[in-house]
Design an enzyme around this catalytic site. Sequence first.
Site, PDB file in Angstrom:
ATOM      1  CD  GLU A  79     -29.430  25.065 -17.204  1.00  0.00           C
ATOM      2  OE1 GLU A  79     -28.623  24.539 -16.994  1.00  0.00           O
ATOM      3  OE2 GLU A  79     -29.722  25.800 -18.479  1.00  0.00           O
ATOM      4  NE  ARG A 124     -23.836  21.944 -28.273  1.00  0.00           N
ATOM      5  CZ  ARG A 124     -24.104  21.521 -27.239  1.00  0.00           C
ATOM      6  NH1 ARG A 124     -25.126  20.689 -27.643  1.00  0.00           N
ATOM      7  NH2 ARG A 124     -23.906  21.839 -26.373  1.00  0.00           N
ATOM      8  CG  PHE A 144     -15.933  16.049 -18.980  1.00  0.00           C
ATOM      9  CD1 PHE A 144     -16.910  16.881 -19.248  1.00  0.00           C
ATOM     10  CD2 PHE A 144     -16.236  14.612 -19.304  1.00  0.00           C
ATOM     11  CE1 PHE A 144     -18.141  16.941 -19.292  1.00  0.00           C
ATOM     12  CE2 PHE A 144     -17.536  14.620 -19.385  1.00  0.00           C
ATOM     13  CZ  PHE A 144     -18.545  15.352 -19.592  1.00  0.00           C
ATOM     14  CG  ASN A 173     -20.363  22.182 -27.119  1.00  0.00           C
ATOM     15  OD1 ASN A 173     -19.998  23.281 -26.153  1.00  0.00           O
ATOM     16  ND2 ASN A 173     -20.912  21.069 -26.318  1.00  0.00           N
ATOM     17  CG  HIS A 218     -25.942  25.685 -22.065  1.00  0.00           C
ATOM     18  ND1 HIS A 218     -25.889  23.874 -21.352  1.00  0.00           N
ATOM     19  CD2 HIS A 218     -26.790  26.227 -21.247  1.00  0.00           C
ATOM     20  CE1 HIS A 218     -27.332  23.762 -20.214  1.00  0.00           C
ATOM     21  NE2 HIS A 218     -27.274  25.366 -20.178  1.00  0.00           N
ATOM     22  CB  THR A 259     -22.668  16.700 -26.948  1.00  0.00           C
ATOM     23  OG1 THR A 259     -24.198  16.563 -26.283  1.00  0.00           O
ATOM     24  CG2 THR A 259     -21.934  17.269 -25.554  1.00  0.00           C
ATOM     25  NE  ARG A 267     -30.437  19.412 -25.005  1.00  0.00           N
ATOM     26  CZ  ARG A 267     -29.277  19.188 -24.944  1.00  0.00           C
ATOM     27  NH1 ARG A 267     -29.477  20.126 -23.920  1.00  0.00           N
ATOM     28  NH2 ARG A 267     -28.375  18.835 -24.745  1.00  0.00           N
ATOM     29  CE1 TYR A 269     -21.970  22.828 -18.759  1.00  0.00           C
ATOM     30  CE2 TYR A 269     -20.600  24.419 -18.311  1.00  0.00           C
ATOM     31  CZ  TYR A 269     -21.628  23.567 -18.967  1.00  0.00           C
ATOM     32  OH  TYR A 269     -21.580  23.923 -20.424  1.00  0.00           O
ATOM     33  CE  LYS A 323     -21.286  25.049 -23.886  1.00  0.00           C
ATOM     34  NZ  LYS A 323     -21.394  23.320 -23.637  1.00  0.00           N
TER      35      LYS A 323
HETATM   36  P1  IDP Z   1     -25.075  18.869 -23.595  1.00  0.00           P
HETATM   37  O1  IDP Z   1     -24.346  20.744 -23.302  1.00  0.00           O
HETATM   38  O2  IDP Z   1     -25.414  18.394 -25.164  1.00  0.00           O
HETATM   39  O3  IDP Z   1     -26.393  19.420 -22.786  1.00  0.00           O
HETATM   40  P2  IDP Z   1     -23.999  17.570 -21.605  1.00  0.00           P
HETATM   41  O4  IDP Z   1     -24.036  16.177 -21.422  1.00  0.00           O
HETATM   42  O5  IDP Z   1     -24.823  18.318 -20.799  1.00  0.00           O
HETATM   43  O6  IDP Z   1     -24.485  17.898 -22.808  1.00  0.00           O
HETATM   44  O7  IDP Z   1     -22.512  18.235 -21.202  1.00  0.00           O
HETATM   45  C1  IDP Z   1     -21.763  19.439 -20.377  1.00  0.00           C
HETATM   46  C2  IDP Z   1     -21.394  19.909 -21.418  1.00  0.00           C
HETATM   47  O8  IDP Z   1     -20.090  19.201 -21.087  1.00  0.00           O
HETATM   48  C3  IDP Z   1     -21.063  19.984 -22.682  1.00  0.00           C
HETATM   49  O9  IDP Z   1     -22.176  21.086 -23.844  1.00  0.00           O
HETATM   50  C4  IDP Z   1     -19.296  19.580 -23.553  1.00  0.00           C
HETATM   51  O10 IDP Z   1     -19.165  20.956 -23.414  1.00  0.00           O
HETATM   52  C5  IDP Z   1     -19.008  19.083 -22.186  1.00  0.00           C
HETATM   53  N1  IDP Z   1     -18.746  17.714 -22.314  1.00  0.00           N
HETATM   54  C6  IDP Z   1     -19.105  16.630 -22.302  1.00  0.00           C
HETATM   55  N2  IDP Z   1     -19.074  15.563 -22.650  1.00  0.00           N
HETATM   56  C7  IDP Z   1     -17.547  16.095 -22.813  1.00  0.00           C
HETATM   57  C8  IDP Z   1     -16.178  15.196 -22.809  1.00  0.00           C
HETATM   58  O11 IDP Z   1     -16.919  13.867 -23.171  1.00  0.00           O
HETATM   59  N3  IDP Z   1     -15.062  16.062 -22.871  1.00  0.00           N
HETATM   60  C9  IDP Z   1     -14.929  17.026 -22.839  1.00  0.00           C
HETATM   61  N4  IDP Z   1     -16.526  17.779 -22.318  1.00  0.00           N
HETATM   62  C10 IDP Z   1     -18.102  17.451 -22.456  1.00  0.00           C
HETATM   63 MG    MG Z   2     -26.839  19.436 -20.867  1.00  0.00          MG
END
Ligand code: IDP
Ligand code: MG
Length: 135
Positions: free
Chosen positions: A126, A102, A57, A112, A115, A91, A85, A49, A9
């Site tokens: 994807e 991460r 968010f 973070n 992805h 996350t 993962r 997304y 990212k």
């Molecule tokens: P993942 O990337 O571990 O699969 P997801 O729940 O799919 O997590 O969320 C996608 C992305 O959204 C996360 O990687 C993160 O960057 C962002 N994200 C998730 N929760 C939050 C939040 O509470 N605030 C801001 N960004 C968030």
């Molecule tokens: Mg995800």
Amino acid sequence: MENTFAIIKPDAVKAGYSGKIIDRIEHEGFTILGMKKVQLTKAQVEHFYAIHKARSFFGEMVDFMLSGPVIIMVLQRENAIKAWRDLMGATDPAKAEPNTLRKLYGANVGSNATHGSDAPETAREEVAYFFPELA
Ligand code: IDP
Ligand code: MG
């Protein structure tokens, strides 16, 4: 063998962590089938997304993903989806296991570092969207 889709990212690219992350990917036994450094478009990020559109968010996340170039990759390994993962960690970097990407390179849940696809179907989608030549 399984394929998954990965992104380094904008935060990690900007901070100069791409090389360390790619080194780790190879060290952990993944083959990089495809890799491009790109500036994503708003349309690409919103499509990518779309599943998170209702989340509070969403706008912030789209802006973040547009804040600089990213490195997109197709990674191959046995159990690549889970292995990637696991290597990324949780996350939220604060909750990620020690030595995960991460934990090492993420700042917070928004920034973070990486992805990874979460299931075979999303991995296929994807990969097909960003690397049609590898789908
Ligand atoms: P993942 O990337 O571990 O699969 P997801 O729940 O799919 O997590 O969320 C996608 C992305 O959204 C996360 O990687 C993160 O960057 C962002 N994200 C998730 N929760 C939050 C939040 O509470 N605030 C801001 N960004 C968030
Ligand atoms: Mg995800």
